[in-house]
Design an enzyme around this catalytic site. Structure first.
Site, mmCIF file in Angstrom:
data_model
loop_
_atom_site.group_PDB
_atom_site.id
_atom_site.type_symbol
_atom_site.label_atom_id
_atom_site.label_comp_id
_atom_site.label_asym_id
_atom_site.label_seq_id
_atom_site.Cartn_x
_atom_site.Cartn_y
_atom_site.Cartn_z
ATOM 1 N N ASP A 96 -94.383 -46.699 36.471
ATOM 2 C CA ASP A 96 -93.485 -45.744 35.801
ATOM 3 C C ASP A 96 -94.305 -45.053 34.712
ATOM 4 O OD1 ASP A 96 -91.062 -44.488 34.833
ATOM 5 O OD2 ASP A 96 -90.956 -45.991 33.252
ATOM 6 N N SER A 97 -93.720 -44.040 34.117
ATOM 7 C CA SER A 97 -94.386 -43.374 32.990
ATOM 8 C C SER A 97 -94.481 -44.304 31.780
ATOM 9 C CB SER A 97 -93.591 -42.135 32.606
ATOM 10 O OG SER A 97 -92.266 -42.514 32.306
ATOM 11 N N TYR A 99 -93.054 -38.365 31.396
ATOM 12 C CA TYR A 99 -93.359 -37.555 32.578
ATOM 13 C C TYR A 99 -92.305 -36.453 32.750
ATOM 14 C CZ TYR A 99 -96.870 -40.731 34.721
ATOM 15 O OH TYR A 99 -97.982 -41.469 35.023
ATOM 16 N N GLY A 100 -91.105 -36.737 32.278
ATOM 17 C CA GLY A 100 -89.960 -35.854 32.540
ATOM 18 C C GLY A 100 -90.099 -34.433 32.022
ATOM 19 N N CYS A 128 -89.935 -44.460 38.930
ATOM 20 C CA CYS A 128 -89.700 -43.345 38.027
ATOM 21 C C CYS A 128 -89.154 -42.189 38.867
ATOM 22 C CB CYS A 128 -91.028 -42.961 37.382
ATOM 23 S SG CYS A 128 -90.976 -41.458 36.405
ATOM 24 N N ASN A 129 -88.033 -41.646 38.460
ATOM 25 C CA ASN A 129 -87.457 -40.525 39.224
ATOM 26 C C ASN A 129 -88.326 -39.286 39.133
ATOM 27 O OD1 ASN A 129 -84.366 -40.846 40.227
ATOM 28 N ND2 ASN A 129 -84.830 -42.257 38.572
ATOM 29 N N GLU A 146 -85.379 -45.480 24.135
ATOM 30 C CA GLU A 146 -86.612 -46.158 23.716
ATOM 31 C C GLU A 146 -86.589 -46.538 22.247
ATOM 32 O OE1 GLU A 146 -90.217 -44.534 25.088
ATOM 33 O OE2 GLU A 146 -89.707 -45.294 27.072
ATOM 34 N N CYS A 206 -82.586 -41.659 36.383
ATOM 35 C CA CYS A 206 -83.737 -41.931 35.521
ATOM 36 C C CYS A 206 -83.728 -43.438 35.329
ATOM 37 C CB CYS A 206 -83.581 -41.214 34.185
ATOM 38 S SG CYS A 206 -84.858 -41.668 32.997
ATOM 39 N N HIS A 212 -84.562 -45.241 33.004
ATOM 40 C CA HIS A 212 -84.151 -45.716 31.678
ATOM 41 C C HIS A 212 -82.619 -45.899 31.594
ATOM 42 C CE1 HIS A 212 -88.104 -44.392 30.347
ATOM 43 N NE2 HIS A 212 -87.869 -44.849 29.141
#
Ligand code: DGL
Length: 270
Positions: free
Chosen positions: A17-18, A49-50, A80-81, A159, A191, A193
């Site tokens: 993932d990022s 990344y988004g 990660c989407n 986060e 996502c 998260h």
């Protein structure tokens, strides 16, 4: 590189993932498949990344894929989407010798079973811009209307440990309480998260609505692939490994949120 390679069932599963958000997927995998060893890579040096272009996300994802192949992984999971939407086709085409699983296809397979009329999608800017959920869902169910919204404040908010409080409530409400979502029957949390704010989102709808995220459906897809290819590990012998491209204490602390326990992270520059 050869097109086909024989993998050993004892080899690890690579997950990336990022950053630490993909640990929600890693957590679902270790719960469903406790006998498997995983190698996780969080590209914290390049997070998020988004907000990046598809080309940049492809470049970062390729380096990680090469690292996980060198580590001898039998399967790679893009947890990660944003990377699944922009880099999956490119990576699977280039690295044919290894199976790559993205987080989008398993969720779509689940959602199309329900033949919804209207579905909401919330995700990062990169995922929304790719229109991948619209394309893939309407390919299968052409009558389903998809309403997508980029919700870029949610990743930094989560986060920073802001959820289940007044601030997170106000931000989520700002995104969710919109007329465009009035008639949706399902909301897709696109996502990795977002499982952490799933309950808050469910509470905001004053009517029955189905909420989906990627974690469990992806874990089941991994299990299915390993079973079908005789790659299930009967007994875990090695410890999981967790790498990040930029180590900070705050990323390590955040592992508790996303994985449910504190993980010790190793730094690996790519
Ligand atoms: N976890 C990423 C995803 O699923 C979002 C975080 C980021 O923007 O890097 O899209």
């Amino acid at each position: 590189m050869p097109n086909k390679k024989i993998y050993h069932y004892k080899s690890p599963i690579g997950i990336f993932d990022s950053g630490v958000g993909g640990l929600t997927v890693a957590n679902a995998v270790v719960h469903l498949l406790p006998q498997e060893e995983i190698i996780y890579f969080g590209d914290t040096a390049h997070l998020p990344y988004g907000d990046k272009s598809p080309e940049t996300i492809q470049r970062y994802s390729e380096k990680i894929t090469q690292f996980l192949i060198q580590k001898g992984c039998k399967l790679i999971v893009i947890a990660c989407n944003s990377a699944s939407a922009t880099a999956y086709d490119f990576l699977q085409e280039k690295y044919k010798q290894i199976k790559i699983i993205n987080v989008i296809d398993p969720l779509i397979e689940e959602v199309i079973q329900h033949s919804f009329n209207e579905v909401g999608v919330i995700a990062t800017k990169a995922t929304v811009a790719s229109k991948i959920y619209e394309k893939k869902i309407t390919e299968k169910n052409k009558n389903t209307k998809i309403i997508s919204l980029a919700t870029p404040l949610l990743v930094p908010m989560i986060e920073e440990d802001f959820f289940e409080n007044r601030i997170s409530h106000a931000i989520i409400k700002h995104y969710i309480n919109r007329d465009v979502f009035n008639d949706i029957e399902a909301m897709l949390l696109c996502c990795t998260h977002y499982p952490l704010i799933r309950k808050e989102i469910e509470k905001l709808f004053h009517r029955k609505i189905q909420v989906f995220d990627n974690s469990d459906v992806v874990a089941h897809q991994i299990k299915k692939y390993l079973e079908e290819n005789n790659l299930l590990n009967p007994k875990k012998e090695k410890e999981h490994q967790f790498y990040v491209s930029d180590y900070t204490q705050s990323f390590e602390k955040a592992t508790r949120l996303f994985y449910g326990e504190l993980i010790s992270l190793k730094e690996k520059l790519l």
